[in-house]
Design an enzyme around this catalytic site. Structure first.
Site, short mmCIF file in Angstrom:
data_model
loop_
_atom_site.label_atom_id
_atom_site.label_comp_id
_atom_site.label_asym_id
_atom_site.label_seq_id
_atom_site.Cartn_x
_atom_site.Cartn_y
_atom_site.Cartn_z
N ARG A 81 -29.13 100.11 -107.22
CA ARG A 81 -29.44 100.74 -105.94
C ARG A 81 -28.25 101.59 -105.52
NH1 ARG A 81 -29.15 98.40 -99.95
NH2 ARG A 81 -30.02 100.19 -98.87
N HIS A 127 -27.72 105.88 -95.74
CA HIS A 127 -26.93 104.66 -95.63
C HIS A 127 -25.73 104.96 -94.72
CE1 HIS A 127 -26.01 100.66 -97.80
NE2 HIS A 127 -25.15 100.76 -96.79
N GLU A 173 -30.58 99.36 -93.11
CA GLU A 173 -30.18 98.54 -91.97
C GLU A 173 -30.13 99.32 -90.65
OE1 GLU A 173 -27.46 95.17 -94.24
OE2 GLU A 173 -26.48 96.65 -92.97
N ASN A 312 -31.71 93.00 -96.79
CA ASN A 312 -30.31 92.68 -97.03
C ASN A 312 -30.02 91.36 -96.35
OD1 ASN A 312 -30.19 95.20 -98.19
ND2 ASN A 312 -28.92 96.12 -96.59
N TYR A 314 -27.22 87.96 -96.04
CA TYR A 314 -25.91 87.41 -96.34
C TYR A 314 -25.73 85.95 -95.90
CZ TYR A 314 -24.48 92.05 -97.74
OH TYR A 314 -24.39 93.25 -98.42
N GLU A 386 -29.65 93.89 -100.83
CA GLU A 386 -28.25 93.49 -100.78
C GLU A 386 -28.18 91.99 -100.62
OE1 GLU A 386 -25.67 95.37 -97.92
OE2 GLU A 386 -26.55 97.35 -98.26
#
Length: 482
Positions: A81, A127, A173, A312, A314, A386
């Site tokens: 990506r 991005h 995002e 994404n 985390y 991500e």
């Protein structure tokens, strides 16, 4: 890795690999016709990054990209990506501004080389590196003028790269871009009500206006793709949203509701409009007067504007209902006025080991819950776009000891296990694109947060050194893809 992990399997068409973003890796910000982005401007201001670094060089990928493709081949990946720099393709950004052929030629060469290497490109249009010219012209995403300019930019990209790309992501995002750039003021363009950080900005109003215009940009680009390019090129297109998992602290009604509200405000803010055509009802209630309203035409444009959802992810946090009034004007409580995030359960146990940045902890069970919840609620195929970690104190560990990245290995393998188990439960997860291919410019952290499976020696011409995690993930997926 446990024996049960070794028994997990992925379908033969599963996409795995690593992600990057143009502003974080390319450098060469004034080469071959490229004009400044808002991150070029913002990162050069005093005290905007922890170590004073900026976007001028980052990891020098504009120069060293061939070596990066060789690295990816050696890592065994089948997918990558990356994002496009808007100001490298249309330097001034606008719908009537000239296209920079040199920028298009460079990306085509890069994308062709990925095809030749057997690596599938997953291409992000935006991005966060907005052309500075559009920020100067009409304050960027604060103006609805951005929609026509973004649609034209997207169309240029579809025309230029559609023969080489099948998987398109419009915006990365939008929730984080709106929050960090216009609520906290910690990211470009750095607007906030905190006058110690910014001379301009309205943290109560601007994040929601920017978010609204981002959604319209996304939907307009998707409409163009579907009407003009999809049938001929055979691709698909979607949005990428950052999603934490909010686990209720307990089963009390108030904390269950608080967790629902957290998910609505943090990620439903952008997912629900593209699925259902409007913002979450709880957000409408909480942000009354600040959240823009969709016209009937705009709602119809936005609704159904994703072929898939990019996630994404985390970490996970415990959520409880706020019991004391939120302090007025505090940025976080503007977005979450009635909920609190925590890292301890009701018995005082920490939710998981913390990494080198405070928003990353190893909580794989939260990832599994998020995948199940997202599929049940939104019924869209899922691309993990991500997912990654910084090891504790990683930037302070001397070379070559830093290459032995056990924390990252534990994180990535356990989270990959959760993807495989979700697929077994029937959740259509199509990819695991990990952050990141290399250490890079991590926004306000500068070069202090090393997310890469490849070490970058910033003091020696950005030389690359594979970390142990690259070899471990290569074997992990080699042995598990059918």
């Amino acid at each position: 890795m446990s024996a049960s992990s070794a028994a997990l399997r992925f379908p033969k068409d599963f996409h795995w690999g690593y992600a990057t973003a143009s502003a974080q890796v390319e450098g060469s910000i004034d080469q071959d016709g490229r004009a400044p982005s808002i991150w070029d401007t913002f990162s050069r201001l005093p005290n905007k990054t922890l170590d004073g670094t900026d976007t001028t060089v980052t990891t020098d990928t504009y120069v060293q990209w061939r070596g990066d493709i060789e690295l990816m081949k050696s890592y065994g990946v089948n997918s990558h990506r990356l994002s496009l720099s808007w100001s490298r393709i249309i330097p001034l950004g606008g719908k009537d501004d000239p296209v920079n052929q040199a920028g298009i030629d460079w990306y085509r060469e890069y994308l062709k080389a990925l095809v030749d290497a057997g690596i599938v490109s997953h291409l992000t249009l935006f991005h966060w590196d907005l052309p500075q010219a559009l920020e100067d012209r009409y304050k960027g995403f604060l103006s609805r003028d951005i929609v026509a300019d973004f649609e034209r930019y997207a169309r240029v990209c579809f025309e230029s790269f559609g023969d080489l790309v099948r998987d398109w992501f419009t915006i990365n995002e939008p929730n984080v871009f709106s929050m960090m750039g216009y609520l906290f003021g910690s990211h470009a363009p750095g607007r906030t009500s905190n006058r110690e950080k910014s001379a301009e900005g309205d943290s109560q109003r601007e994040p929601f206006l920017v978010g609204h215009n981002l959604l319209l940009c996304h939907a307009s680009a998707v409409k163009s793709y579907r009407e003009e390019f999809k049938q001929k090129q055979g691709g698909q297109i979607g949005l990428v949203v950052n999603m934490l998992w909010g686990e209720p602290l307990d089963d009390s009604a108030e904390n269950l509701t608080a967790a629902d509200e957290f998910m609505a405000q943090s990620s439903g803010w952008f997912i629900e409009p593209v699925v259902f055509g409007d913002y979450p009802p709880s957000s409408r209630k909480i942000f009354e007067g600040h959240l823009p309203k969709f016209s009937a035409e705009d709602s119809a444009l936005v609704k159904g504007s994703c072929d898939f959802l990019g996630i994404n992810h985390y970490s996970t946090f415990y959520i409880k209902r706020r019991t004391t009034p939120a302090e007025p004007g505090v940025p976080w409580t503007i977005l979450h006025p009635a909920v609190e995030l925590g890292i301890h359960d009701k018995h005082g146990n920490e939710i998981g080991p913390v990494g080198g940045v405070n928003f990353v902890r190893i909580v794989p069970w939260g990832f599994g819950k998020l995948l199940d919840w997202t599929w049940k609620k939104y019924q869209l195929p899922i691309y993990i776009t991500e997912n990654g970690a910084v090891c504790p104190n990683e930037n302070d560990i001397p070379f070559p000891d830093v290459l032995d990245d056990h924390f990252r290995i534990e994180y990535l393998t356990k989270y990959a296990d959760q993807v495989a188990m979700a697929i077994q439960r029937g959740v259509p997860v199509k990819s695991h694109l990990m952050w990141a291919l290399t250490d890079n410019f991590e926004w306000q952290e500068g070069h202090t947060a090393r997310f890469g499976v490849t070490y970058i020696d910033y003091e020696d011409d950005c030389k690359r050194y594979p970390k142990k995690s690259a070899a471990v993930m290569k074997e992990y997926y080699r042995s598990r893809i059918e």
